[in-house]
Design a protein around this motif. Structure first.
Motif, PDB file in Angstrom:
ATOM      1  N   THR A 268      -5.401   7.999   7.228  1.00 57.91           N
ATOM      2  CA  THR A 268      -4.324   7.121   7.694  1.00 57.91           C
ATOM      3  C   THR A 268      -3.832   6.269   6.538  1.00 57.91           C
ATOM      4  N   ARG A 269      -2.600   5.806   6.659  1.00 56.77           N
ATOM      5  CA  ARG A 269      -2.019   4.994   5.594  1.00 56.77           C
ATOM      6  C   ARG A 269      -2.664   3.610   5.550  1.00 56.77           C
ATOM      7  N   SER A 270      -2.838   3.088   4.359  1.00 55.27           N
ATOM      8  CA  SER A 270      -3.413   1.761   4.177  1.00 55.27           C
ATOM      9  C   SER A 270      -2.321   0.702   4.284  1.00 55.27           C
ATOM     10  N   GLU A 271      -2.603  -0.380   4.994  1.00 55.67           N
ATOM     11  CA  GLU A 271      -1.617  -1.455   5.127  1.00 55.67           C
ATOM     12  C   GLU A 271      -1.498  -2.281   3.855  1.00 55.67           C
TER      13      GLU A 271
ATOM     14  N   LYS B 152       3.442  -0.260   4.973  1.00 54.16           N
ATOM     15  CA  LYS B 152       3.250   0.390   6.267  1.00 54.16           C
ATOM     16  C   LYS B 152       4.059  -0.261   7.390  1.00 54.16           C
ATOM     17  N   LYS B 153       4.121  -1.586   7.414  1.00 51.29           N
ATOM     18  CA  LYS B 153       4.775  -2.264   8.529  1.00 51.29           C
ATOM     19  C   LYS B 153       6.068  -2.976   8.139  1.00 51.29           C
ATOM     20  N   ASP B 154       6.510  -2.791   6.898  1.00 51.99           N
ATOM     21  CA  ASP B 154       7.749  -3.433   6.463  1.00 51.99           C
ATOM     22  C   ASP B 154       8.960  -2.658   6.951  1.00 51.99           C
ATOM     23  N   LYS B 155      10.078  -3.392   7.071  1.00 49.47           N
ATOM     24  CA  LYS B 155      11.319  -2.787   7.554  1.00 49.47           C
ATOM     25  C   LYS B 155      12.264  -2.410   6.410  1.00 49.47           C
TER      26      LYS B 155
END
Length: 503
Positions: free
Chosen positions: A409-412, A448-451
């Motif tokens: 899985t991708r690392s944050e 990972k969680k940026d827009k």
């Protein structure tokens, strides 16, 4: 296997990341030796700025080995001393500077905390937030000055910091703004924070210890009437500049980020979805799918990936591919790579024509490019390694390498997560070399969680080949996975230190 995984000490890591320690001093003869020697225990690179001392500080410093001394002819104030220290640090090739006061208030033993904050936030200005400050025995003037400074800092920058008066900080030297306008006295530290905030430098608070000696032992150069007047005038000027300089900068930076993201995403979407999917789908549907045609399909994917990542490049992003070994990637092997971002697949495909990647279900069933990668014989790990071995063996017989993301899985935060055992089981069953690929930057360009996308560097380092005999000698599959994770962490630290010292 004799491969050694290096574990650097804090002082070695400081030097490799280009971080020095700067101690400005004026008439601190009772504390200067203790502070500097404790700094020496933490860092190989200590710069002391002698701000025209008239006591015995000069002779004390002359007897301390292993430090760099910058001497001012007369007392010019902390702002000037810091500026001279920064200039010396940049002249010596450093990228960051940790500053702390010479009066013994700060603990040099907290320098590793500043290093840790720098590793987690490269390029940021780290502010040493003094712990339990309200419980310390301080003068009313000191308490008021800190509260006053915190309030006006928020008004001027729209950012909240609990301790804007601390002298314990880590500065990114290439991101210092307003040095030419810096006042000469201690309020220059506030100016540096304000200008950094206006220019979009990330500000991070790092809790640190603090010591206030008994009042009779303290050395203070603060003059309440004159200094409060000067601070009042400074804050008036900064409030005016916040309106005519800071606010326009903020608006321009926000607009530029939006435009850059839209342009970059449009480029990526057009190339990967508008170009790759239709072009490859058309090629697949024309004529019969033969082995040669599948090989050619991989050649098309490699060409498109090179166009996106190398020849044209994602706007604002530099891609670097480096080989740290003379060994060729031409033959089959198991390629293992750390997982950071949606961009990771595009960084792997330019490596060689004959490469297949084991993906997760989301990628394999992707509505935009899932059909293409299925036709390219990429397989989902959810199918089970044992079920995949016959298919992978066939691919290896045709000269293909198998690429696996052992983390799954991708690392944050781009850290190296736990490695699964599948890649090493495949390497054992197919009798293949294991080749680590050290990926840096993809998770910073597209977190990972940026827009939105960020400007930066994406680097892929091809490490040396580990033969089947070497890998098996590491022990069980679990032990092999654990060893390679430690190896990855060490190598990733090397690569990140190399790039992040220039953030």
């Amino acid at each position: 296997m004799q491969e050694i995984i290096s574990t650097l000490t804090s002082r070695e890591r400081l030097h490799r990341r280009g971080i020095c320690v700067i101690v400005p001093t004026y008439n601190n003869e009772t504390t200067i030796r203790d502070v500097v020697e404790r700094c020496n225990e933490q860092s190989d690179d200590v710069i002391v700025v002698n701000d025209g001392c008239t006591d015995s500080t000069t002779s004390i410093l002359a007897n301390i080995e292993g430090i760099t001394i910058v001497t001012l002819s007369h007392n010019s104030g902390k702002g000037t001393a810091l500026k001279m220290g920064f200039n010396k640090a940049m002249e010596m090739g450093f990228s960051y500077a940790i500053t702390l006061d010479a009066d013994g208030q700060h603990f040099p033993e907290d320098i590793p905390l500043m290093l840790k904050a720098n590793i987690e936030n490269p390029g940021a200005l780290i502010v040493g937030e003094r712990k339990d400050l309200k419980e310390q025995e301080r003068s009313g003037g000191s308490k008021f000055a800190n509260a006053f400074s915190n309030f006006w800092f928020f008004v001027q920058t729209w950012k909240h910091l609990k301790d804007t008066q601390t002298g314990f900080r880590l500065y990114p030297l290439r991101k210092l703004h307003g040095l030419s306008l810096l006042t000469s006295k201690y309020e220059a530290e506030l100016e540096l924070l304000v200008f950094a905030a206006w220019h979009g430098v990330k500000l991070v608070s790092q809790p640190v210890n603090v010591y206030y000696p008994p009042r009779e032992q303290r050395v203070s150069h603060f003059r309440p009437g004159l200094d409060f007047t000067r601070i009042f005038v400074l804050n008036t000027i900064l409030c005016f500049l916040a309106c005519v300089y800071g606010l326009p900068l903020y608006i321009w930076r926000a607009l530029r980020t939006i435009l850059f993201t839209l342009y970059s995403l449009l480029f990526f979407v057009v190339c990967s979805i508008g170009l790759m999917t239709p072009l490859v789908s058309l090629y697949i549907k024309i004529g019969k799918m033969t082995l040669k045609k599948r090989d050619n399909l991989h050649g098309i994917l490699q060409w498109i990936s090179k166009f996106i990542m190398i020849w044209h490049g994602i706007p604002g992003v530099k891609y670097k591919h480096r080989c740290n070994s003379d060994e060729s990637l031409d033959g089959p092997s198991v390629l293992i790579c750390n997982h950071q971002s949606h961009l990771d697949l595009m960084t792997l495909l330019p490596l060689k024509k004959k490469i297949v990647v084991l993906t997760n279900d989301w990628v394999w069933r992707n509505p935009f490019y899932g059909y293409v990668i299925r036709q390219a014989e990429f397989y989902p790990v959810s199918a089970g390694v044992d079920a995949l071995i016959p298919k992978l063996r066939n691919l290896v017989d045709r000269g293909y390498s198998i690429a696996v993301y052992p983390e799954g899985t991708r690392s944050e935060d781009c850290s190296i997560g736990r490695f699964h055992q599948g890649a090493f089981y495949i390497a054992e069953q197919l009798n293949l070399d294991v080749v680590p690929l050290i990926l840096y930057g993809a998770g910073k360009v597209l977190p990972k969680k940026d827009k939105h996308l960020h400007k930066g560097i994406i680097s892929l380092d091809v490490d040396r080949h580990f033969s089947p005999k070497e890998v098996i000698s590491l022990g069980t599959l679990k032990q092999r996975a654990s060893w390679f994770r430690k190896y990855y962490k060490s190598r990733y630290d090397e690569v990140s230190d190399e790039y992040e010292r220039f953030c």
